[in-house]
Structure formats: structure tokens, C-alpha cells
Design an enzyme around this catalytic site. Structure first.
Site, short mmCIF file in Angstrom:
data_model
loop_
_atom_site.label_atom_id
_atom_site.label_comp_id
_atom_site.label_asym_id
_atom_site.label_seq_id
_atom_site.Cartn_x
_atom_site.Cartn_y
_atom_site.Cartn_z
N ASP A 1 0.94 -1.22 -0.10
CA ASP A 1 0.04 -0.06 0.00
C ASP A 1 0.78 1.43 0.05
O ASP A 1 2.23 1.18 0.15
CB ASP A 1 -1.09 -0.02 1.19
CG ASP A 1 -0.27 -0.13 2.36
OD1 ASP A 1 0.72 0.11 2.69
OD2 ASP A 1 -0.80 -0.98 3.30
N ASP B 1 -0.81 4.18 -20.33
CA ASP B 1 -0.81 2.81 -20.67
C ASP B 1 -1.16 2.65 -21.94
O ASP B 1 -2.23 3.22 -22.43
CB ASP B 1 -1.60 1.99 -19.40
CG ASP B 1 -1.77 0.72 -19.60
OD1 ASP B 1 -0.56 0.01 -19.36
OD2 ASP B 1 -2.87 0.13 -19.93
N GLU C 1 3.50 4.52 -23.04
CA GLU C 1 3.75 3.24 -23.27
C GLU C 1 3.59 2.84 -24.67
O GLU C 1 2.48 2.45 -25.09
CB GLU C 1 2.95 2.34 -22.34
CG GLU C 1 3.52 0.86 -22.40
CD GLU C 1 2.47 -0.31 -21.97
OE1 GLU C 1 2.87 -1.16 -22.09
OE2 GLU C 1 1.43 0.09 -22.10
N ASP D 1 6.13 -5.77 -16.71
CA ASP D 1 5.76 -6.59 -18.09
C ASP D 1 6.66 -7.46 -18.35
O ASP D 1 6.46 -8.03 -19.65
CB ASP D 1 5.00 -5.49 -19.17
CG ASP D 1 4.06 -4.58 -18.71
OD1 ASP D 1 3.13 -5.44 -18.41
OD2 ASP D 1 3.64 -3.63 -19.23
N ARG E 1 6.39 -9.85 -10.45
CA ARG E 1 5.95 -9.02 -9.44
C ARG E 1 5.92 -9.58 -7.97
O ARG E 1 4.87 -9.46 -7.25
CB ARG E 1 4.46 -8.80 -9.91
CG ARG E 1 4.46 -8.21 -11.42
CD ARG E 1 2.74 -8.20 -11.89
NE ARG E 1 2.79 -7.51 -13.25
CZ ARG E 1 1.83 -7.38 -13.79
NH1 ARG E 1 0.55 -7.88 -13.31
NH2 ARG E 1 1.63 -6.92 -15.16
#
Length: 584
Positions: A177, A338, A367, A434, A482
Site C-alpha cells: 500500500d 498505458d 507506453e 511487464d 511481481r
């Protein structure tokens, strides 16, 4: 002479205002074909009186690709307008005139004719591509909020897993967070980074938050607006800029607008907010985030991300309001856009104007994974995520998929696609949320990782660290890349962390020459020895690296500032395979 290869385009990356009343002009010719190029230039109204056409100014052969040579020059004109053409002499002895009407024999009747010249009628400052100066001085740090740190357990989503308890799947939550970021800002300050790029923080269903439910609200699992405002303030106190991720190509299928379409079909007031090909909206599930026979346009084949119709005036107004809100209310410094290449150009032009109206020197990062001239003319983006550039580095240094000459050619080709001020703020990423992590791409070879990083940090553009790379985190493609940030120092690679600190400090100390200096490829050898210099106003910084299989000896009179796998003896450097030296 290969005249079909000669190319110039006015009012483009081939001819543009670099600074106030200072113009950069480029010419492309076939590789190795031309002996010299002179620029005929002057005021359009003085051709007959000043006879400047009789005094060509030599241009410099600058960067070379596998097909072309690029010639450059920097010129100014006292009355802020210019006519210009090229005197081109080939290695075969032939000399030609090249101007607005093409190629001619170099004769007086040709170069005395005003209509044969390219022209920039007036140097309008408003039309100049302006790169935010602060971006050149920035080293970015990318944070995937759900995985950086859990600073407030009271907002953990249902079924939150213990921090770092497993390699993440696509649907796992670990409780990261915004408070967690605040708690660890000292880590970023110590590392030396001065910009944070956040993956989406707005209300969404997934852990990655690219399926937006409400752009005006912080996701409850990340905190609230008060926490975010405090985060931005604390960042700014430390000299850290803040960039948020804007997902405007699509929404999430849990958004109120899309749910209204599902419920009311073509009678929904939001029916034209999306690209719907057939009502009622439907799809056939084909696995997680994949579907077939989708009756509406989506991001990729993901039915949970219906594509927005950004040409719809209501949609445009809604999104532009959002863009301005987070700048006005929270003082963010940049937007990362994005899937920017799948949104119409007209929307991005309005987006640019909206952001500029609120904050001077705002940075807009698109992007785009491929060549991006259409977005980088000054009216849309400041820069793009420079995957096309860094992929060339990876393909040679890491994957050995291309020869060294091809890497250099591809790098030079990318630099010549854009204005210099654009190249200076391109976003250089070696890994991200990604892609597989850099350490995994190098097969856990930290010496190779250091070499790739050192070479990349010497390039034009601004570097970005993906969270955890600095302490040796690994991970394959999404979702493995991730993983939860490792905060236990006993599990961190502190030597690698120290290397990152020194590399960041090196870039900051030499920012001016690394941002604006010339690229000089001193040695590009088939055996893997590569020496790249960056030069500006008498200052020189270079990288010497060995991508081959045997040690290489190099003599230098400059001081070694940062190195790995290098020994030095009286200015003689022995550079082992995977080794490098940064010298100045």
C-alpha cells in the site's frame, strides 16, 4: 553516388528548433557513399544580396547505421528564419545540390534559385519541442504498489497472504500500500533515485489495477487520498518527483459505466463510451483474461478490460478532468500512459494541452514499444518507454541474438528517429512489471547484469530501476516479476545495492554530458571490445566493456571511476569478459 538514399524532411526530426533561435539540421546518405556535405543557409530574403549560397558550412558525419550515414549541424539566424539546402560530394567525385525539389547538378542557376531551398519561415518558440529540464536529472524507480511494502494492515484485502510467502500468481494479494511506500522513502533517498513511477493506484478489482473502476478514487487496499497527498509531499521534500499510471485505453468491467452497458445494452447512456460491435455484450471465456467471440473491443483479448471510445466528447471530457484533477489536487509531476499507442492522436493532443494548462514542465510518458515519431512531435508525449532502444542492448549483451555492429546500428537508428531534446528524456527500462527481471534475463549472472546496467546508464535518456533489482530480486515474466519486495537485509544482496548507489551517483555527477553529449563509438570490435564516449564542451565520459570471451587490454589516460572485473596498471586496463570500466 547513391542519390536515392539521400533524404531530408523539413520541420521534423531532420530539421527542428533545439533551443531558442538554435536549429538542428540532419541529412541522411548511404553508408560510406559521401565524402563531405556542406549546408547552404541564410535568410530567405537575402539570397541575392548576401550571397550566402556561395559559402557552404561543413556538416559533421555523426552516427552510422548498417544502411546510412547521418550528417548534422547546429545553426542560428539573426532574423529567426532560414532557407537551406545541401551541397553533397560523393566519394566518386560527383557533387550535387539537394533541396526542396530534389537532386540537381551543382550549378549556379540551381543554387541561385530561391524556390530550390528548404525553408523554416519563422522560428516560433511555441512550436519548439520543449523537454522538461528536470527529467534529464532524474533516475526513476518503478513501484508495483501491491508488492512494495505493507504499511497498513487495516486496509488489507480479503485473503491477503503473508508478505513474500510464495511466488505470486496472477490473482494473489499481499497487502502492499501507499503507507508502505512512505515508510521506505529513506531507502530510495539512500539509493539516490529522485523519481517514482507508480503502477496504477486507482480503484480496481485486480492486484495490478489496470482494470480501473473509478479514476477519481485511490484503491481502498492502497489507502486514501490523505495518505497519497502525504506521500507526494514527503517525496517532494526529498526532491523525488511522482509519476502516476493513467489507464485511458480501457476501463475495468466492474466500472459503473460498463455495468450500465451490461444491464441496459444499446439503451445505456454509456453505450457509446465503448467500442461495442454487437448487443448484448458477450464473450466466450477461454481462460484467465482471455476470451473469444468478444462482442466489443478490448485491450488484447481481455474481456475484463473493455476499450474506451476516446473520440466520444463525454469520454474525453471525463478523462481530461481526471488528468487535471490529480495534478491540481495532489501536485503530481508526470503521467505514464498505458497502452498509449492504441488511443487516438487527437485525444492525446487534448491531453497534452490539459496537463500543460495546469503545470509547467509536466512530463508525459507514453507506453509505446516500437518506433514512436507520430507521438513525439511535441504536441502529444514528452517521451516513450524506450523498449525499442534497450531491446537492442539486451539482444546483444545478454541474449547474443545479434552481432555487436547490429546493436550499434540499431541504437544509432533509434537516436536519429527523434529530436535531440526528445532523446535526452526517453525512458530507458531494462525490465518492468511487464517483463522478466534483469537478473533472471542474465541467468542470475550479476557481473553481466552490472555490465548491462553500466552501458545503459551511459546512454541518452533517463534510467529506471524496477523495484528490488537493486538488492538482487529475480523473477520470470508476469506474474513472477511481481514478487514482494525483500526488506530483510540478510536476504538482500548488499554488494549489488552498493553498486547501484555508485552507478546512480556516477550518472548524477555526469548528468549534463550523459544527457546532451555526443555519442562517439571509439571502438566496436567483433571480439566484443566496445568503447563508447560521451563528449560535451570539453568534458568526456566513456565506458569500456568486454562482451567477448577473452580478456582485453586497453590504454587510457583517464581515471577509472567505476568498474567491475577490471585490473589497472599504469593506465593499462585489463578488462575481463563481462567486465566494464567507466572513466572520465
Amino acid at each position: 553516388m547513391n542519390t536515392p538514399a539521400i533524404y531530408h524532411r523539413p520541420d521534423s526530426e531532420f530539421a527542428y528548433l533545439y533551443k531558442d533561435n538554435l536549429m538542428h539540421i540532419r541529412l541522411r546518405t548511404a553508408r560510406g557513399d559521401i565524402k563531405e556535405v556542406g549546408l547552404l543557409h541564410g535568410d530567405p530574403y537575402t539570397l541575392d544580396t548576401d550571397h550566402w549560397q556561395d559559402q557552404p558550412t561543413p556538416m559533421k558525419r555523426y552516427l552510422t547505421t548498417d544502411l546510412y550515414d547521418f550528417w548534422t549541424i547546429e545553426v542560428t539566424e539573426p532574423f529567426k528564419r532560414i532557407s537551406y539546402a545541401f551541397k553533397v560530394t560523393g566519394n566518386d567525385g560527383i557533387t550535387i545540390f539537394y533541396g526542396d525539389h530534389g537532386v540537381f547538378s551543382f550549378e549556379k542557376s540551381v543554387y541561385d534559385s530561391p524556390d530550390n531551398y528548404f525553408r523554416l519561415p519563422y522560428f516560433h518558440e511555441v512550436d519548439r519541442f520543449k523537454a522538461p529540464e528536470w527529467v534529464k536529472k532524474t533516475v526513476w524507480y518503478q513501484i508495483f504498489p501491491e508488492r512494495f511494502a505493507n504499511g497498513d494492515k487495516s486496509n488489507d484485502p480479503e485473503n491477503t497472504l503473508p508478505w513474500g510467502s510464495k511466488t505470486p500468481s496472477a490473482t494473489d494479494f499481499f497487502g502492499g500500500d501507499l503507507q508502505g511506500v512512505i515508510d521506505h522513502l529513506d531507502h530510495l533517498t539512500d539509493l539516490g533515485v529522485n523519481g517514482i513511477y507508480f503502477c496504477p493506484i486507482f480503484k480496481a478489482k485486480s492486484n495490478h489495477k489496470y482494470d480501473t473502476i473509478d479514476y477519481m478514487e485511490i484503491d481502498p487496499a492502497f489507502g486514501d487520498k490523505a495518505t497519497f497527498k502525504k506521500l507526494v509531499q514527503e517525496c517532494h521534500k526529498r526532491g523525488i518527483k511522482v509519476m502516476l499510471d493513467a489507464v485511458f485505453n480501457h476501463m475495468g468491467d466492474s466500472s459503473s459505466q460498463w455495468l450500465d452497458v451490461v444491464k441496459n445494452g444499446k439503451n445505456s447512456k454509456y453505450a457509446d463510451w465503448f467500442h461495442i460491435n454487437k448487443f448484448p455484450v458477450s464473450y466466450e471465456d477461454d481462460g484467465f483474461d482471455q476470451a473469444k467471440n468478444i462482442s466489443y473491443d478490448t485491450f488484447a483479448f481481455t474481456p475484463h478490460m473493455p476499450k474506451l471510445n476516446t473520440a466520444n466528447p463525454e469520454v474525453k471530457e471525463h478523462l481530461l478532468k481526471i488528468a487535471k484533477y490529480w495534478i491540481e489536487e495532489f501536485d503530481i509531476d508526470a503521467w505514464r500512459l498505458d497502452v498509449a499507442n492504441e488511443v487516438d492522436h487527437e485525444f492525446w493532443r487534448d491531453f497534452r494541452r490539459a496537463c500543460d494548462s495546469v503545470k509547467k514542465d509536466f512530463y508525459i510518458l507514453g507506453e509505446v514499444w516500437h518506433s514512436s515519431q507520430a507521438w513525439l512531435q511535441g504536441d502529444q508525449f514528452s517521451a516513450v518507454m524506450n523498449y525499442a532502444y534497450t531491446d537492442s542492448i539486451s539482444k546483444y549483451l545478454i541474449k547474443k541474438q545479434i552481432p555487436i555492429e547490429k546493436m550499434v546500428s540499431d541504437i544509432n537508428d533509434q537516436l536519429m528517429l527523434y529530436r535531440d531534446q526528445t532523446d535526452q528524456i526517453q525512458f530507458n527500462v531494462l525490465d518492468s512489471h511487464d517483463t522478466a527481471r534483469l537478473l533472471t534475463e542474465t541467468n542470475d549472472d550479476k557481473d553481466l547484469m552490472k555490465q548491462v546496467l553500466a552501458f545503459t546508464y551511459l546512454q541518452p535518456g533517463v534510467p529506471c530501476i524496477y523495484y528490488g533489482d537493486e538488492i538482487g530480486m529475480d523473477g520470470g515474466n508476469d506474474p513472477e516479476c511481481r514478487k514482494c519486495m525483500v526488506w530483510d537485509k540478510s536476504q538482500q544482496d548488499l554488494n549489488l545495492y552498493d553498486f547501484f548507489k555508485h552507478l546512480i551517483a556516477f550518472r548524477k555527477d555526469n548528468q549534463k554530458v550523459l544527457s546532451e553529449g555526443e555519442m562517439v563509438w571509439e571502438k566496436v570490435c567483433d571480439d566484443g571490445l566496445l568503447i563508447l564516449s560521451r563528449k560535451l564542451n570539453g568534458t568526456e565520459v566513456k565506458v569500456i566493456l568486454n562482451a567477448g570471451d577473452t580478456p582485453k587490454q586497453v590504454t587510457t589516460n583517464q581515471s577509472v571511476v567505476l568498474s567491475n572485473l577490471v585490473t589497472e596498471n599504469n593506465h593499462e586496463l585489463t578488462v575481463d569478459p563481462k567486465g566494464f570500466a567507466l572513466v572520465k
